[in-house]
Motif scaffolding. Structure first.
Motif, short mmCIF file in Angstrom:
data_model
loop_
_atom_site.label_atom_id
_atom_site.label_comp_id
_atom_site.label_asym_id
_atom_site.label_seq_id
_atom_site.Cartn_x
_atom_site.Cartn_y
_atom_site.Cartn_z
N GLY A 84 0.81 -1.22 0.00
CA GLY A 84 0.00 0.00 0.00
C GLY A 84 0.84 1.26 0.00
O GLY A 84 2.07 1.22 0.02
N ARG A 85 0.13 2.38 0.01
CA ARG A 85 0.81 3.68 -0.02
C ARG A 85 1.25 4.08 1.38
O ARG A 85 0.47 4.03 2.32
CB ARG A 85 -0.12 4.73 -0.61
N ILE A 86 2.48 4.51 1.49
CA ILE A 86 3.07 4.86 2.77
C ILE A 86 3.02 6.37 2.95
O ILE A 86 3.39 7.13 2.05
CB ILE A 86 4.53 4.36 2.84
N ASP A 87 2.54 6.80 4.12
CA ASP A 87 2.51 8.22 4.45
C ASP A 87 3.88 8.68 4.95
O ASP A 87 4.40 9.70 4.54
CB ASP A 87 1.48 8.51 5.55
N ASN A 88 4.44 7.91 5.89
CA ASN A 88 5.67 8.34 6.53
C ASN A 88 6.37 7.13 7.15
O ASN A 88 5.73 6.14 7.50
CB ASN A 88 5.35 9.37 7.62
N VAL A 89 7.70 7.25 7.33
CA VAL A 89 8.49 6.21 7.97
C VAL A 89 9.42 6.88 8.98
O VAL A 89 10.08 7.87 8.65
CB VAL A 89 9.35 5.42 6.95
N ILE A 111 0.20 11.57 14.19
CA ILE A 111 1.01 12.25 13.18
C ILE A 111 2.35 12.67 13.78
O ILE A 111 3.40 12.51 13.16
CB ILE A 111 0.25 13.45 12.59
N ALA A 112 2.33 13.17 15.00
CA ALA A 112 3.58 13.56 15.69
C ALA A 112 4.49 12.36 15.89
O ALA A 112 5.71 12.45 15.75
CB ALA A 112 3.25 14.22 17.03
N LEU A 113 3.91 11.21 16.19
CA LEU A 113 4.69 10.00 16.41
C LEU A 113 5.43 9.58 15.15
O LEU A 113 6.62 9.28 15.20
CB LEU A 113 3.78 8.86 16.89
N VAL A 114 4.76 9.56 14.02
CA VAL A 114 5.42 9.07 12.81
C VAL A 114 6.36 10.10 12.19
O VAL A 114 7.16 9.77 11.34
CB VAL A 114 4.40 8.56 11.76
N ARG A 115 6.26 11.34 12.63
CA ARG A 115 7.20 12.35 12.11
C ARG A 115 8.42 12.37 12.99
O ARG A 115 9.47 12.55 12.79
CB ARG A 115 6.53 13.72 12.10
N ILE A 127 5.99 2.63 10.48
CA ILE A 127 5.51 2.91 9.13
C ILE A 127 4.06 3.33 9.22
O ILE A 127 3.24 2.60 9.77
CB ILE A 127 5.66 1.68 8.23
N ALA A 128 3.73 4.47 8.67
CA ALA A 128 2.35 4.95 8.64
C ALA A 128 1.82 4.78 7.22
O ALA A 128 2.33 5.36 6.27
CB ALA A 128 2.29 6.42 9.04
N PHE A 129 0.79 3.93 7.09
CA PHE A 129 0.15 3.71 5.80
C PHE A 129 -1.03 4.65 5.66
O PHE A 129 -1.59 5.14 6.64
CB PHE A 129 -0.32 2.26 5.67
N GLN A 130 -1.47 4.87 4.43
CA GLN A 130 -2.58 5.77 4.17
C GLN A 130 -3.94 5.15 4.47
O GLN A 130 -4.92 5.87 4.63
CB GLN A 130 -2.55 6.26 2.72
N ASP A 131 -4.03 3.82 4.53
CA ASP A 131 -5.33 3.20 4.81
C ASP A 131 -5.17 1.91 5.59
O ASP A 131 -4.10 1.32 5.65
CB ASP A 131 -6.11 2.95 3.50
N SER A 132 -6.27 1.48 6.20
CA SER A 132 -6.24 0.28 7.04
C SER A 132 -6.08 -0.98 6.22
O SER A 132 -5.52 -1.97 6.70
CB SER A 132 -7.51 0.21 7.88
N ALA A 133 -6.53 -0.99 4.98
CA ALA A 133 -6.39 -2.18 4.14
C ALA A 133 -4.91 -2.51 3.92
O ALA A 133 -4.53 -3.69 3.90
CB ALA A 133 -7.10 -1.98 2.81
N SER A 134 -4.08 -1.49 3.82
CA SER A 134 -2.64 -1.71 3.64
C SER A 134 -2.03 -2.37 4.86
O SER A 134 -1.21 -3.28 4.75
CB SER A 134 -1.92 -0.38 3.37
N VAL A 135 -2.44 -1.93 6.04
CA VAL A 135 -1.94 -2.53 7.28
C VAL A 135 -2.36 -3.98 7.35
O VAL A 135 -1.57 -4.87 7.66
CB VAL A 135 -2.45 -1.76 8.52
#
Length: 178
Positions: free
Chosen positions: A5-10, A174-178, A21-29
Motif C-alpha cells: 500500500g501507499r506509505i505516508d511516513n516512515v 502524526i507527531a509519532l510518525v514524524r 511505518i504509517a500507511f494511508q489506509d487500514s487495508a494496507s496494514v
C-alpha cells in the motif's frame, strides 16, 4: 512495503533496529500483517506420524520449507515457501487422514481490515519484544498524546508481536510518525 500500500511516513530508529511505518489506509496494514501468513497448523496428529509423512501428504499444495514439530501435543506448524501454498492447503476442501486420524487444519491468525482500524489516529508498531506489555507501550507512546487504546497481538506461534496504538487525537499519531 510499497507492495502492500501507499506509505505516508516512515520513522527509523537505527539503535533499536525498528521502524514505524504509517500507511494511508487500514487495508494496507491488514495486507502487510496477513502477508506473513505462510504457514498452517496441523492438529490431531497420531503419535506414529513423522515429518516425512507430513511433507508427503501436503506436497501437492506447495513446497514445505520447515516444520515446527510438537509430538507431545500432537500438532505441527508447516511453513510453506509462500502464502499461496499455505492458502492452497486451507482452501483445497480435502479431508486429510494420517494413520487413521482425521487431521485438523488451521490457518495462521489474520487481522481483518476492521480490526486493524488504522485511521488517522491509529499507529501500527511491529517487532515488539516478548517482554513488553500493553502498559509498557502505553507509557512509551503517551509522550505523543493521550492514548485511547492499545491492542497487543502476536502470530499463533508468538514469534512476531505487533500493536495498534489508538490516540484520542490524530495529531498525536502524526507527531509519532514524524
Amino acid at each position: 512495503f510499497k507492495s502492500v500500500g501507499r506509505i505516508d511516513n516512515v520513522k527509523m530508529d537505527r539503535s533499536e533496529k525498528t521502524a514505524i511505518i504509517a500507511f494511508q489506509d487500514s487495508a494496507s496494514v491488514s495486507r502487510l500483517i496477513n502477508s506473513h501468513c505462510n504457514y498452517s497448523i496441523v492438529g490431531n496428529l497420531p503419535a506414529s506420524a513423522t515429518q516425512k509423512d507430513l511433507v508427503q501428504l501436503f506436497k501437492f499444495t506447495g513446497r514445505v520449507t520447515d516444520i515446527e514439530w510438537n509430538p507431545k501435543d500432537c500438532f505441527a506448524i508447516l511453513y510453506f515457501v509462500d502464502t499461496l501454498s499455505a492458502n492452497n492447503l486451507l482452501n483445497c476442501g480435502r479431508r486429510f487422514m494420517l494413520h487413521g486420524n482425521v487431521l485438523k487444519i488451521d490457518e495462521c491468525e489474520e487481522v481483518s481490515t476492521q480490526e486493524a482500524a488504522c485511521e488517522e489516529d491509529t499507529v501500527y508498531v511491529g517487532n515488539i519484544p516478548q517482554s513488553a506489555s500493553k502498559s509498557d507501550l502505553k507509557t512509551l507512546f503517551s509522550v505523543f498524546g493521550k492514548i485511547a487504546q492499545v491492542t497487543l497481538k502476536s502470530n499463533r506461534d508468538s514469534t512476531y508481536r505487533y500493536a495498534f496504538i489508538v490516540f484520542e487525537h490524530s495529531d498525536s499519531s502524526i507527531a509519532l510518525v514524524r
